[in-house]
Design a protein around this motif. Structure first.
Motif, PDB file in Angstrom:
ATOM      1  N   VAL A   1      -1.507  -6.587  -2.941  1.00  0.00           N
ATOM      2  CA  VAL A   1      -2.113  -7.230  -4.111  1.00  0.00           C
ATOM      3  C   VAL A   1      -1.559  -6.623  -5.397  1.00  0.00           C
ATOM      4  O   VAL A   1      -1.268  -7.341  -6.362  1.00  0.00           O
ATOM      5  CB  VAL A   1      -3.651  -7.105  -4.048  1.00  0.00           C
ATOM      6  N   ILE A   2      -1.391  -5.303  -5.423  1.00  0.00           N
ATOM      7  CA  ILE A   2      -0.800  -4.634  -6.576  1.00  0.00           C
ATOM      8  C   ILE A   2       0.705  -4.445  -6.392  1.00  0.00           C
ATOM      9  O   ILE A   2       1.486  -4.647  -7.312  1.00  0.00           O
ATOM     10  CB  ILE A   2      -1.474  -3.270  -6.823  1.00  0.00           C
ATOM     11  N   THR A   3       1.116  -4.092  -5.186  1.00  0.00           N
ATOM     12  CA  THR A   3       2.483  -3.603  -4.980  1.00  0.00           C
ATOM     13  C   THR A   3       3.538  -4.674  -4.826  1.00  0.00           C
ATOM     14  O   THR A   3       4.725  -4.365  -4.741  1.00  0.00           O
ATOM     15  CB  THR A   3       2.542  -2.687  -3.741  1.00  0.00           C
ATOM     16  N   PHE A   4       3.157  -5.939  -4.802  1.00  0.00           N
ATOM     17  CA  PHE A   4       4.178  -6.980  -4.662  1.00  0.00           C
ATOM     18  C   PHE A   4       5.133  -6.980  -5.858  1.00  0.00           C
ATOM     19  O   PHE A   4       6.243  -7.507  -5.789  1.00  0.00           O
ATOM     20  CB  PHE A   4       3.533  -8.356  -4.487  1.00  0.00           C
ATOM     21  N   ARG A   5       4.721  -6.366  -6.969  1.00  0.00           N
ATOM     22  CA  ARG A   5       5.557  -6.260  -8.159  1.00  0.00           C
ATOM     23  C   ARG A   5       6.671  -5.212  -8.008  1.00  0.00           C
ATOM     24  O   ARG A   5       7.562  -5.146  -8.854  1.00  0.00           O
ATOM     25  CB  ARG A   5       4.690  -5.898  -9.381  1.00  0.00           C
ATOM     26  N   VAL A   6       6.621  -4.393  -6.944  1.00  0.00           N
ATOM     27  CA  VAL A   6       7.582  -3.303  -6.793  1.00  0.00           C
ATOM     28  C   VAL A   6       9.011  -3.801  -6.595  1.00  0.00           C
ATOM     29  O   VAL A   6       9.962  -3.199  -7.088  1.00  0.00           O
ATOM     30  CB  VAL A   6       7.153  -2.384  -5.622  1.00  0.00           C
TER      31      VAL A   6
ATOM     32  N   GLY B   1       8.527   1.427  -8.443  1.00  0.00           N
ATOM     33  CA  GLY B   1       8.766   0.228  -9.222  1.00  0.00           C
ATOM     34  C   GLY B   1       8.284   0.416 -10.647  1.00  0.00           C
ATOM     35  O   GLY B   1       8.502   1.461 -11.259  1.00  0.00           O
ATOM     36  N   ALA B   2       7.596  -0.586 -11.170  1.00  0.00           N
ATOM     37  CA  ALA B   2       7.101  -0.532 -12.549  1.00  0.00           C
ATOM     38  C   ALA B   2       5.652  -0.085 -12.613  1.00  0.00           C
ATOM     39  O   ALA B   2       4.876  -0.538 -13.451  1.00  0.00           O
ATOM     40  CB  ALA B   2       7.263  -1.895 -13.210  1.00  0.00           C
ATOM     41  N   MET B   3       5.261   0.819 -11.693  1.00  0.00           N
ATOM     42  CA  MET B   3       3.907   1.384 -11.660  1.00  0.00           C
ATOM     43  C   MET B   3       4.017   2.899 -11.735  1.00  0.00           C
ATOM     44  O   MET B   3       4.768   3.512 -10.975  1.00  0.00           O
ATOM     45  CB  MET B   3       3.183   1.008 -10.368  1.00  0.00           C
TER      46      MET B   3
ATOM     47  N   CYS C   1      -5.223   7.014 -15.737  1.00  0.00           N
ATOM     48  CA  CYS C   1      -3.995   7.383 -16.445  1.00  0.00           C
ATOM     49  C   CYS C   1      -2.790   6.784 -15.734  1.00  0.00           C
ATOM     50  O   CYS C   1      -1.755   7.420 -15.547  1.00  0.00           O
ATOM     51  CB  CYS C   1      -3.832   8.890 -16.593  1.00  0.00           C
ATOM     52  N   SER C   2      -2.974   5.526 -15.337  1.00  0.00           N
ATOM     53  CA  SER C   2      -1.907   4.762 -14.702  1.00  0.00           C
ATOM     54  C   SER C   2      -1.361   3.734 -15.675  1.00  0.00           C
ATOM     55  O   SER C   2      -2.068   3.251 -16.568  1.00  0.00           O
ATOM     56  CB  SER C   2      -2.418   4.056 -13.444  1.00  0.00           C
TER      57      SER C   2
END
Length: 445
Positions: free
Chosen positions: A247-252, A361-363, A407-408
């Motif tokens: 759900v969050i990591t598909f952007r990686v 990625g961008a996280m 702090c993400s």
């Protein structure tokens, strides 16, 4: 000079009369009051008092192209003028399904829902229907939404998490049924030996192992290859399924975080950024597993529907956003995130504070620890670390930097090095405040 009226304070007083705690989601709550938005454009959000923020939260990672992206906005307006939801299917849901399935080899079939929570819930239920078994296993501390079974252990703490060799199934909500807790087996993250020892105590009972490959709550560190491959092998031997929560990591990456591994999950849940700014969820995977939903089958093992599932507005927004999130865009944003990680690390060294930065990625996420954690227990904040976090978050907010409350940071494709330099400058100031107010965090004393 007349003191400026704080519109957020006024709105919060109104909100408390009709909303529990004055809010509709606890993630935005803070004292003395939440911030209220006026508008967003690109990576800038303006609150109701006229203050501007550079948005590194992006609505909890759901926006990959920032706010009001003109291409997405035009597509949405065109669809809204035709209608928003129908008791009919639409061509755009097919086109969006084709696009997502083309990005990941393991996506043979896909079904759309309305949130990440719903996607994980339906994925778990699909695994149960396919295997005929009830129990699931999940990583300690991992967040998978607000479903009784998925949320077990996500708020575990030293007072209740039990022995590391056998973590407790800790409820989030008071009143969670004991049966739900009994049916969730908790395993430690990135500890292959202990995870397998726990799983082997439940041979023949587990329908699926649920894994977030770069868990935000666990520390925003990637699941190790050995760990993922061992879980995959165990599920093959046990006629169970391996489920990924992306759900969050598909952007990686172009194919999500799973593209880095040699093995593929049987089902994957998605949400957040695939909706182009609208509520969305989806789960995809093996055709034979997804057939439990298929009304063409003689018997439907998992009847499933949703009034707004695959509504054309969300489908148009998501399709447009994901077309824009191509190889070029991913390479650009991931390189910018890597630069950000390096610059933050330099600031940590410069100030000499006990802190580190993790992410994929961008996280990114800053931890107030000397070494990067590899699991939930290592990432858990003690009292002083929680104070340090609050100092930095408060300073960042005052200086117009919007962060997630751990702090993400979740970057968007509309960001440039200018926004990154401002972020790093403000974080460095926050680190200096921590060093001044909490001397124990000075690395060199």
């Amino acid at each position: 000079m007349t003191e400026q009226i704080n519109q957020s304070e006024i709105l919060f007083e109104r909100a408390k009369k009709v909303l529990p705690g004055g809010i509709s989601r606890n993630t935005i709550f803070k004292l003395p009051h939440p911030d209220y938005v006026e508008k967003g454009e690109g990576c800038i959000v303006t609150d109701i008092n006229g203050k501007e923020y550079i948005d590194f939260a992006n609505n909890m990672a759901s926006l990959i192209h920032g706010h009001a992206h003109p291409v997405i906005t035009r597509a949405i307006i065109e669809q809204v003028s035709k209608g928003t939801a129908f008791t009919m299917a639409s061509e755009v849901e097919i086109e969006f399904a084709e696009l997502l399935c083309s990005r990941v080899p393991g996506f043979e079939k896909i079904r759309f829902v309305n949130s990440g929570t719903e996607a994980v819930m339906a994925m778990i239920k699909s695994a149960r229907a396919f295997t005929g078994k009830a129990k699931i296993a999940k990583v300690e501390g991992a967040y998978h939404g607000a479903y009784d079974y998925a949320e077990v252990s996500q708020t575990a703490n030293p007072n209740n998490w039990g022995d590391e060799d056998k973590p407790n199934s800790v409820p989030v909500a008071v009143g969670t049924p004991e049966k739900a807790l009994d049916d969730v087996i908790v395993i430690p993250y990135n500890n292959t030996k202990k995870a397998l020892e726990i799983l082997n105590q439940h041979q023949g009972e587990i329908a699926a192992v649920l894994l977030d490959p770069v868990s935000h709550r666990v520390g925003m560190v990637a699941a190790e290859d050995e760990f993922v491959e061992a879980l995959y092998k165990w599920t093959r031997e046990q006629q169970a399924l391996l489920l990924f929560d992306e759900v969050i990591t598909f952007r990686v990456g172009f194919g999500g975080a799973q593209q880095r591994y040699k093995v593929s999950p049987d089902l994957t849940a998605m949400g957040k950024m695939i909706g182009g700014g609208f509520p969305v969820g989806a789960f995809a995977g093996r055709s034979d597993v997804m057939s439990v939903l298929d009304p063409l089958q003689p018997k439907v093992l998992l009847p499933h529907s949703g009034t707004f599932s695959a509504n054309p507005v969300t489908m148009v927004a998501g399709l447009t956003a994901m077309k824009l999130f191509d190889h070029k865009a991913i390479e650009k944003i991931n390189l910018l995130a890597l630069k950000t990680k390096v610059l933050i690390s330099h600031s940590i060294e410069k100030v000499g504070i006990k802190a580190c930065v993790t992410g994929e990625g961008a996280m990114l996420r800053v931890h107030f620890k000397s070494q990067a954690p590899t699991n939930y227990r290592q990432s858990f904040l003690n009292e002083d670390e929680a104070k340090a976090l609050k100092i930095v978050l408060t300073h960042a907010n005052e200086q117009g930097i919007m962060l997630i409350n751990t702090c993400s940071m979740m970057l968007s494709t509309v960001m440039t090095i200018n926004e990154i330099e401002k972020l790093v400058q403000v974080l460095e100031q926050g680190f200096e405040l921590v060093a001044k107010q909490l001397p124990s965090f000075k690395r060199y004393r």
